[in-house]
Motif scaffolding. Structure first.
Motif, PDB file in Angstrom:
ATOM      1  N   UNK A  31       0.809  -1.222   0.000  1.00 24.18           N
ATOM      2  CA  UNK A  31       0.000   0.000   0.000  1.00 24.18           C
ATOM      3  C   UNK A  31       0.844   1.274   0.000  1.00 24.18           C
ATOM      4  N   UNK A  32       2.118   1.176   0.303  1.00 18.17           N
ATOM      5  CA  UNK A  32       2.945   2.369   0.482  1.00 18.17           C
ATOM      6  C   UNK A  32       2.960   3.297  -0.736  1.00 18.17           C
ATOM      7  N   UNK A  33       3.145   2.807  -1.968  1.00 16.12           N
ATOM      8  CA  UNK A  33       3.148   3.753  -3.096  1.00 16.12           C
ATOM      9  C   UNK A  33       1.845   4.529  -3.256  1.00 16.12           C
ATOM     10  N   UNK A  34       0.721   3.910  -2.860  1.00 13.06           N
ATOM     11  CA  UNK A  34      -0.576   4.561  -3.043  1.00 13.06           C
ATOM     12  C   UNK A  34      -0.778   5.739  -2.098  1.00 13.06           C
ATOM     13  N   UNK A  35      -0.130   5.721  -0.948  1.00 13.43           N
ATOM     14  CA  UNK A  35      -0.365   6.785   0.037  1.00 13.43           C
ATOM     15  C   UNK A  35       0.582   7.973  -0.165  1.00 13.43           C
ATOM     16  N   UNK A  36       1.533   7.850  -1.094  1.00 18.02           N
ATOM     17  CA  UNK A  36       2.462   8.955  -1.355  1.00 18.02           C
ATOM     18  C   UNK A  36       1.855   9.920  -2.369  1.00 18.02           C
ATOM     19  N   UNK A  37       1.998  11.223  -2.170  1.00 17.85           N
ATOM     20  CA  UNK A  37       1.527  12.185  -3.174  1.00 17.85           C
ATOM     21  C   UNK A  37       2.271  11.979  -4.493  1.00 17.85           C
ATOM     22  N   UNK A  38       1.559  12.021  -5.626  1.00 14.91           N
ATOM     23  CA  UNK A  38       2.224  11.796  -6.926  1.00 14.91           C
ATOM     24  C   UNK A  38       3.416  12.712  -7.176  1.00 14.91           C
ATOM     25  N   UNK A  39       3.338  13.976  -6.772  1.00 18.90           N
ATOM     26  CA  UNK A  39       4.457  14.882  -6.993  1.00 18.90           C
ATOM     27  C   UNK A  39       5.669  14.465  -6.167  1.00 18.90           C
ATOM     28  N   UNK A  40       5.427  13.965  -4.945  1.00 18.84           N
ATOM     29  CA  UNK A  40       6.540  13.465  -4.131  1.00 18.84           C
ATOM     30  C   UNK A  40       7.170  12.243  -4.768  1.00 18.84           C
ATOM     31  N   UNK A  41       6.325  11.375  -5.336  1.00 17.89           N
ATOM     32  CA  UNK A  41       6.833  10.204  -6.055  1.00 17.89           C
ATOM     33  C   UNK A  41       7.696  10.640  -7.231  1.00 17.89           C
ATOM     34  N   UNK A  42       7.237  11.651  -7.962  1.00 17.80           N
ATOM     35  CA  UNK A  42       7.994  12.145  -9.118  1.00 17.80           C
ATOM     36  C   UNK A  42       9.359  12.675  -8.695  1.00 17.80           C
ATOM     37  N   UNK A  43       9.399  13.460  -7.633  1.00 18.13           N
ATOM     38  CA  UNK A  43      10.673  14.028  -7.176  1.00 18.13           C
ATOM     39  C   UNK A  43      11.603  12.930  -6.658  1.00 18.13           C
ATOM     40  N   UNK A  44      11.039  11.936  -5.980  1.00 16.77           N
ATOM     41  CA  UNK A  44      11.852  10.830  -5.466  1.00 16.77           C
ATOM     42  C   UNK A  44      12.500  10.049  -6.613  1.00 16.77           C
ATOM     43  N   UNK A  45      11.696   9.730  -7.643  1.00 19.17           N
ATOM     44  CA  UNK A  45      12.220   8.959  -8.761  1.00 19.17           C
ATOM     45  C   UNK A  45      13.162   9.785  -9.629  1.00 19.17           C
ATOM     46  N   UNK A  46      12.961  11.095  -9.677  1.00 21.87           N
ATOM     47  CA  UNK A  46      13.900  11.952 -10.407  1.00 21.87           C
ATOM     48  C   UNK A  46      15.291  11.846  -9.806  1.00 21.87           C
ATOM     49  N   UNK A  47      15.364  11.828  -8.483  1.00 21.90           N
ATOM     50  CA  UNK A  47      16.652  11.670  -7.805  1.00 21.90           C
ATOM     51  C   UNK A  47      17.232  10.282  -8.032  1.00 21.90           C
TER      52      UNK A  47
END
Length: 284
Positions: A100-116
């Motif tokens: 469930x962890x990916x679903x509870x993260x804000x999409x923009x936070x996911x984008x910034x995390x994967x950019x790094x």
């Protein structure tokens, strides 16, 4: 009277959404832009101008490719993980809350995390590839691999959505059905293909409908990682409309692009619902 008072707030909110939508459609028929005091009605000129540009058709291609690829991969992986969870293996039971962890993260936070993580020089993704002897990958920094990279980010984020829905469908299949198949000589694979998969197909399709609508409108992940680049390799309609309206300040042209995006979503949702209804009739 009491029932009318209860539903009145919902009706007002719905009317508000419809009002904003039709106002957006009206904007797409004007030459509205920042600094112009009066917006003139230009009819379908914005749509005709869009249709004559290669950038617009590239955005349509990127949008459809992104949505279909993401939904298909998420459905396949979600089905595999749901089947694993339903098997009763201890490790699978222990990992159920983690999914469930990916679903509870804000999409923009996911984008910034994967950019790094996808940074070609210092990102952990290329470090992990080096551990198994693979060369560095360009990820989102190369126009040839950027679209694939944002699709993989979407798959990581929303595969749990498919997993939860398909897992619920598998839980609804009683052991009596599987036992009857075993008595008749069906192996595990045959039971899955001929019994379980047809029964959970409506669940897969209903999840696909919601994800297809969201993927065709995807903005956060794409804009947060690539902002439509490099070049226009990830310039989906939603991202291009934002750039056109709020960076180029041509609000009428941007509204026209969003109306086209809405039409694509409407067609995709309509076809998906028709397919879901056909599968439901077969299951019954």
């Amino acid at each position: 009277m009491f029932s009318l008072a209860i539903i009145l707030p919902a009706v007002l909110i719905l009317l508000g959404f419809l009002l904003l939508f039709f106002y957006g459609v009206y904007q797409s028929l004007t030459d509205l832009r920042l600094g112009r005091p009066i917006a003139k009605f230009v009819g379908f000129d914005n749509y005709i101008a869009l249709g004559r540009t290669a950038e617009f058709w590239n955005s349509v291609r990127v949008t459809v490719t992104y949505a279909l690829s993401s939904v298909v991969l998420e459905a396949l992986l979600g089905l595999a993980i749901a089947k694993l969870f339903a098997s009763g293996v201890f490790m699978a039971r222990a990992l159920r809350p983690v999914i469930l962890l990916p679903l509870v993260l804000p999409p923009m936070s996911v984008a910034l995390m994967w950019t790094t993580m996808m940074n070609p020089q210092s990102g952990i993704m290329n470090y992990l590839l080096s551990l198994i002897g693979l060369p560095p990958f360009a990820w989102i920094s190369d126009s040839k691999t950027a679209l694939l990279s944002v699709i993989l980010i979407d798959v990581w984020t929303y595969t749990p959505f498919f997993t939860l829905i398909i897992f619920a469908g598998l839980q609804g299949i009683t052991d009596d059905i599987r036992e009857a198949a075993r008595i008749n000589g069906a192996k595990a694979w045959a039971t899955f293909v001929n019994i379980e998969l047809p029964l959970v197909a409506p669940y897969i399709l209903i999840a696909a409908i919601f994800r297809l609508i969201e993927s065709l409108n995807q903005f956060d992940i794409i804009f947060g990682t690539t902002q439509g680049g490099p070049g226009n390799s990830t310039s989906a309609l939603s991202v291009q409309a934002y750039i056109m309206a709020f960076q180029n300040l041509t609000f009428g042209r941007g509204a026209a692009m969003m109306v086209v995006n809405w039409l694509i979503v409407l067609i995709g949702a309509f076809l998906s619902v028709k397919l879901w209804q056909a599968v439901r009739r077969r299951v019954r």
